[in-house]
Design an enzyme around this catalytic site. Structure first.
Site, short mmCIF file in Angstrom:
data_model
loop_
_atom_site.label_atom_id
_atom_site.label_comp_id
_atom_site.label_asym_id
_atom_site.label_seq_id
_atom_site.Cartn_x
_atom_site.Cartn_y
_atom_site.Cartn_z
N GLU A 55 64.05 41.24 62.78
CA GLU A 55 63.24 40.10 62.34
C GLU A 55 62.97 39.17 63.54
O GLU A 55 63.84 39.04 64.43
CB GLU A 55 64.08 39.35 61.28
CG GLU A 55 63.50 38.09 60.70
CD GLU A 55 64.50 37.43 59.72
OE1 GLU A 55 65.71 37.79 59.70
OE2 GLU A 55 64.05 36.56 58.96
N LYS B 115 57.89 37.80 54.34
CA LYS B 115 59.24 37.75 53.75
C LYS B 115 59.22 37.02 52.40
O LYS B 115 58.84 35.85 52.32
CB LYS B 115 60.18 37.05 54.72
CG LYS B 115 61.64 37.05 54.32
CD LYS B 115 62.49 36.44 55.44
CE LYS B 115 63.98 36.52 55.15
NZ LYS B 115 64.78 35.97 56.26
N VAL C 165 73.24 36.73 59.56
CA VAL C 165 74.34 35.85 59.98
C VAL C 165 75.53 35.97 59.02
O VAL C 165 76.62 35.51 59.35
CB VAL C 165 73.89 34.37 60.08
CG1 VAL C 165 72.91 34.20 61.22
CG2 VAL C 165 73.29 33.87 58.77
N CYS D 62 65.31 40.94 56.22
CA CYS D 62 66.63 40.32 56.17
C CYS D 62 67.08 39.95 54.75
O CYS D 62 67.40 40.81 53.97
CB CYS D 62 66.70 39.13 57.13
SG CYS D 62 68.40 38.84 57.69
C1 ACM Z 1 68.11 35.99 57.20
O1 ACM Z 1 67.43 36.20 56.21
N1 ACM Z 1 67.58 35.94 58.41
C2 ACM Z 1 69.56 35.80 57.09
#
Ligand code: ACM
Length: 261
Positions: free
Chosen positions: A38, A109, A169, A142
């Protein structure tokens, strides 16, 4: 069909340097399809929308186009995360899926994580799948992973491989990939980043450990936690098309949507 994971350590706000590193990583191994992290050109933890806007570009912008070309020029496909600017000022956390001789499609996203909600618009593309050399690929980004509906939707659309670009993370996703793969009988390719970002008094550590998980839950690739790395593995679309787990059960056909909220 060879799928490569590129795990990188972007330098925040140094897109040319990051592009050079990613090009080098792509050139270092032969694959049919490359999955990258990402926001891999810009870095992750923007201070505010004004700072993000300085690093965001349209999918045809010079840096995103150059990164796509790094794979396309080798006759390979690619999916990578980038900060997308849309005319009119909207900003999305996006992935560009680019295939040789085929479409270039943007996925935005769907599920924004933490401070991303201050910076980006929630994605409005929804999920989609494109086919390349007999492999149906669907992008995800992510935090999408924590919503089983996201990968399920890609499976219902026919994805053989989820190209999952990540800046993780939290410590869960690499193991949860087992469930996402097995419950959908798809390949899950999570390309994560490593390193730290110290910005505005905040400190983020990214967990690396990129994985490629098979439809049967086998970990075909597992990259180290703490440094950039690349690896490639063979995937077989036929294994992802077999949704039966025994003579009685099929993970898609046995669903009972009438009982689900
Ligand atoms: C994330 O969605 N970058 C943790």
């Amino acid at each position: 069909m060879r799928v490569a994971l590129i795990q990188s350590e972007p330098a925040f706000g140094e897109p040319e340097r990051n592009l050079a590193a990613l090009r080098g990583a792509i050139a270092s191994l032969e694959a049919d399809f490359y999955v990258l992290p990402e926001l891999c050109l810009s870095g992750y933890d923007f201070e505010d929308r004004a700072e993000l806007a300085r690093f965001a570009e349209e999918p045809g912008g010079p840096l995103a186009a150059a990164l796509a070309e790094a794979a396309l020029g080798r006759g390979a496909g690619i999916s990578f995360g980038f900060a997308e600017a849309v005319p009119g000022g909207r900003l999305f956390n996006s992935a560009l899926l680019a295939l040789p001789g085929g479409p270039r499609r943007v996925y935005r996203k769907t599920h924004l994580f933490a401070r991303e909600k201050l910076l980006f618009e929630p994605g409005d593309t929804g999920f989609f799948v494109e086919e390349f050399r007999g492999l149906k690929v669907g992008p995800a980004i992510c935090f999408d992973w924590i919503f089983p509906e996201a990968f399920r939707t890609l499976a219902l659309l026919g994805a053989d491989l989820v190209a999952h670009s990540a800046n993780l993370v939290l410590p869960y996703c690499q193991r949860a990939g087992f469930a996402r793969a097995v419950e959908n009988r798809v390949y899950v390719a999570t390309a994560n980043r490593t390193g730290r970002e110290e910005r505005g008094g905040r400190s983020l550590s990214f967990t690396g450990g990129s994985v490629l998980v098979s439809p049967q839950g086998g970990y075909l690739l597992e990259l180290p936690a703490d440094r950039p790395a690349v690896a490639v593995a063979e995937v077989d679309p036929a294994l992802a098309r077999e949704k039966r787990i025994n003579a009685w059960n099929d993970v898609l056909a046995d669903r009972r949507p009438g009982f689900y909220l």
